[in-house]
Write an enzyme that holds these catalytic residues in place. Structure first.
Site, PDB file in Angstrom:
ATOM      1  N   ARG A  45       4.174  25.251 -13.022  1.00 47.39           N
ATOM      2  CA  ARG A  45       3.348  26.461 -12.194  1.00 47.39           C
ATOM      3  C   ARG A  45       1.968  25.332 -12.744  1.00 47.39           C
ATOM      4  NH1 ARG A  45       4.210  32.160 -13.068  1.00 47.39           N
ATOM      5  NH2 ARG A  45       4.697  31.353 -15.350  1.00 47.39           N
ATOM      6  N   ASP A  90       6.647  26.174  -8.510  1.00 45.69           N
ATOM      7  CA  ASP A  90       7.369  27.989  -8.924  1.00 45.69           C
ATOM      8  C   ASP A  90       7.968  27.665  -8.035  1.00 45.69           C
ATOM      9  OD1 ASP A  90       7.134  30.613  -9.764  1.00 45.69           O
ATOM     10  OD2 ASP A  90       5.311  31.281  -8.725  1.00 45.69           O
ATOM     11  N   ASP A 181      22.544  24.583 -28.053  1.00 46.27           N
ATOM     12  CA  ASP A 181      22.564  25.705 -29.911  1.00 46.27           C
ATOM     13  C   ASP A 181      22.459  23.822 -30.401  1.00 46.27           C
ATOM     14  OD1 ASP A 181      22.151  25.930 -32.438  1.00 46.27           O
ATOM     15  OD2 ASP A 181      24.199  27.174 -32.396  1.00 46.27           O
ATOM     16  N   HIS A 182      21.008  23.857 -30.686  1.00 50.88           N
ATOM     17  CA  HIS A 182      20.629  22.363 -30.215  1.00 50.88           C
ATOM     18  C   HIS A 182      21.196  22.143 -32.514  1.00 50.88           C
ATOM     19  CE1 HIS A 182      17.683  24.775 -33.157  1.00 50.88           C
ATOM     20  NE2 HIS A 182      17.494  24.004 -34.163  1.00 50.88           N
ATOM     21  N   GLU A 220      14.632  28.975 -43.977  1.00 50.08           N
ATOM     22  CA  GLU A 220      13.389  28.035 -43.835  1.00 50.08           C
ATOM     23  C   GLU A 220      12.167  28.628 -44.608  1.00 50.08           C
ATOM     24  OE1 GLU A 220      13.488  28.313 -39.302  1.00 50.08           O
ATOM     25  OE2 GLU A 220      14.333  30.227 -39.663  1.00 50.08           O
ATOM     26  N   ASP A 239      19.042  35.784 -34.019  1.00 56.17           N
ATOM     27  CA  ASP A 239      18.110  34.324 -33.566  1.00 56.17           C
ATOM     28  C   ASP A 239      18.496  33.767 -34.545  1.00 56.17           C
ATOM     29  OD1 ASP A 239      15.706  32.609 -32.985  1.00 56.17           O
ATOM     30  OD2 ASP A 239      15.712  32.818 -34.980  1.00 56.17           O
ATOM     31  N   HIS A 244      23.867  29.964 -34.389  1.00 56.49           N
ATOM     32  CA  HIS A 244      24.156  28.283 -34.988  1.00 56.49           C
ATOM     33  C   HIS A 244      24.654  28.980 -37.127  1.00 56.49           C
ATOM     34  CE1 HIS A 244      20.146  27.532 -33.202  1.00 56.49           C
ATOM     35  NE2 HIS A 244      19.131  28.259 -33.929  1.00 56.49           N
TER      36      HIS A 244
END
Length: 487
Positions: A45, A90, A181-182, A220, A239, A244
């Site tokens: 947008r 949009d 899924d990276h 992490e 998450d 993962h």
């Protein structure tokens, strides 16, 4: 004449596009892997002209490459930037698809072309955008393929994942859907399959007779930071564990496919998920522990008294002939000692050891550690004799393979490079199928429910920069095992 290709990124003014997608496409172009006729169309947008979008992306990509220690070449960027276009639209409004249709007609020509749509938008927009694209006919394969890439999170639980799949399947075939899924795009994660199935050394002992247990860690160092508003409604189990880590587990535990195709590979992964029992409430409560780093409630966007876990450790069983009785321990958390991810295969100790050990010394049994990040590599730990003339003294040592050392001339490709190229080429091997997504939620839902019951203990607090909460150590200690230290 080759079929033109357009990579359409919805949400192109967002962070993911600037930090990951455009840098990945730029690197593919530098490596001559991006089709010569490919164009990238950003859609959002925000009001941008083509030139303004190119300038904005140049600034963001240069910043991202500088942080990564890479050299930004203005001349090569200028050549790549001619592929970048922008449409201010949009799609939640009727005129949005009309503007997009005009762009396709003007730029693809009468024969049409192939399109890869990438939803780099908030998850709550997936149903509406996928439906809008389908109703506008943008799913129809006229002149080339139509593929839709969807970022995680894919649902909030089993019910919402099923609902989203049903909505998607109204307009899109399953083979058109690429749920990304990276983590599966990481070179070292893919190397798990090569390590297992391109070598004969370990396959004979890759089973319950020789393996004591498996640990999968994704740690992490960072805290939730600016992601707190999203993270507090999700937590580490949704998450990280549900997608993962469970995906990595399937690659460690699966059988080798008869042929390396997407369908065969995903079928074998699905067999592993089907072999993991869905826990009843009592079993789920004993299979998981959760923690929360000190100071989480002070993060902007976190409500007072939030019980959202930032750390979780879970025990899974794969009940098939290969893995019967072998526990798989998965853990992930934020605010830990280091950014570190690995798969550790702990082998059983010798049934009889003829060498006497000093009083109080325990034998460190063989293990294989596949380091996923940051110092990617493989370590084989085994016992050696310490050089001395009096008696036999044992000491463990590592035989190590280091990616950066072995391939000095080749940088490890970023995960999104591989996944974007696979999606363009139609290789769905590293993307999640609908039944995989739903089965993973089916397994994890009872575990999440066990932590969210009103009578469940609150997440155990742990200091930022630590190994995690003590309850994680207790989970393994109850079965006579220990975690590998993080970092």
């Amino acid at each position: 004449m080759p079929t033109p290709l357009t990579v359409v990124i919805f949400g192109a003014s967002g962070d993911l596009t600037a930090r990951k997608l455009i840098p990945a496409l730029f690197n593919l172009a530098l490596k001559d892997r991006l089709p010569a006729h490919a164009r990238i169309l950003g859609v959002a947008r925000t009001e941008f002209t083509d030139d303004a979008f190119r300038s904005h992306m140049a600034e963001m990509v240069q910043e991202a490459m500088t942080v990564a220690g890479e050299q930004f070449d203005p001349a090569r960027w200028a050549a790549f930037a001619t592929r970048l276009f922008y449409a201010s639209a949009d799609l939640t409004r009727p005129q949005g698809t009309a503007l997009l249709g005009e762009w396709f007609r003007a730029n693809e020509g009468p024969a049409g072309g192939s399109r890869l749509y990438y939803l780099s938008v908030a998850p709550e927009l997936y149903p509406e955008l996928s439906t809008t694209l389908g109703e506008a006919g943008f799913n129809q394969e006229k002149g080339g393929f139509r593929r839709l890439v969807i970022e995680k999170p894919f649902g909030h639980d089993l019910a919402t994942a099923k609902t989203l799949n049903e909505i998607l399947h109204k307009h899109w075939r399953e083979d058109q859907l690429y749920r990304i899924d990276h983590y599966l795009g990481k070179e070292t994660v893919q190397n798990i399959l090569v390590f297992r199935f391109a070598n004969t050394l370990f396959e004979p002992v890759w089973n319950y007779q020789y393996i004591d247990h498996v640990q999968i860690t994704v740690a992490e160092k960072v805290t939730v930071g600016k992601r707190a508003r999203y993270y507090d409604s999700s937590g580490v189990l949704r998450d990280m564990i549900q997608n993962h880590l469970l995906s990595i587990l399937t690659m460690v535990a699966m059988e080798d496919p008869t042929r390396f195709t997407a369908e065969n590979l995903r079928n074998e992964k699905m067999k592993v998920l089907n072999a993991i029992p869905v826990p009843d409430p009592a079993t789920a409560a004993t299979a998981v522990v959760v923690g929360q780093y000190a100071g989480y409630h002070a993060e902007p966007g976190v409500p007072p008294g939030s019980r959202t876990p930032t750390y979780a450790a879970v025990r899974f069983q794969v009940e098939n002939r290969r893995w019967h009785g072998v526990p798989f321990y998965l853990r992930s958390g934020k605010g830990l000692k280091a950014r570190y991810s690995e798969v550790m295969i702990q082998f059983r100790c010798p049934s009889h050891l003829m060498f006497p050990l000093p009083p109080g010394q325990e034998l460190q049994c063989n293990r294989v550690t596949i380091v996923l990040q940051p110092n990617e590599g493989i370590q084989l730990n085994f016992q050696t004799k310490v050089p001395e003339v009096d008696g036999v003294s044992l000491q463990p040592r590592d035989l190590s393979f280091d990616y950066k050392e072995a391939y000095k001339e080749k940088a490890l490709p970023e995960a999104y490079e591989r996944l974007l190229l696979d999606a363009i080429q139609g290789d769905a091997s590293l993307f999640m199928r609908s039944d995989e997504i739903e089965r993973a939620w089916e397994i994890v839902d009872p575990i999440i429910a066990a932590t969210e019951r009103p009578d469940a203990p609150p997440p155990e607090q742990y200091p930022v920069g630590s190994q995690g909460p003590p309850c994680a150590d207790e989970l393994l200690a109850a079965e006579g095992k220990k975690w590998r230290p993080i970092g």
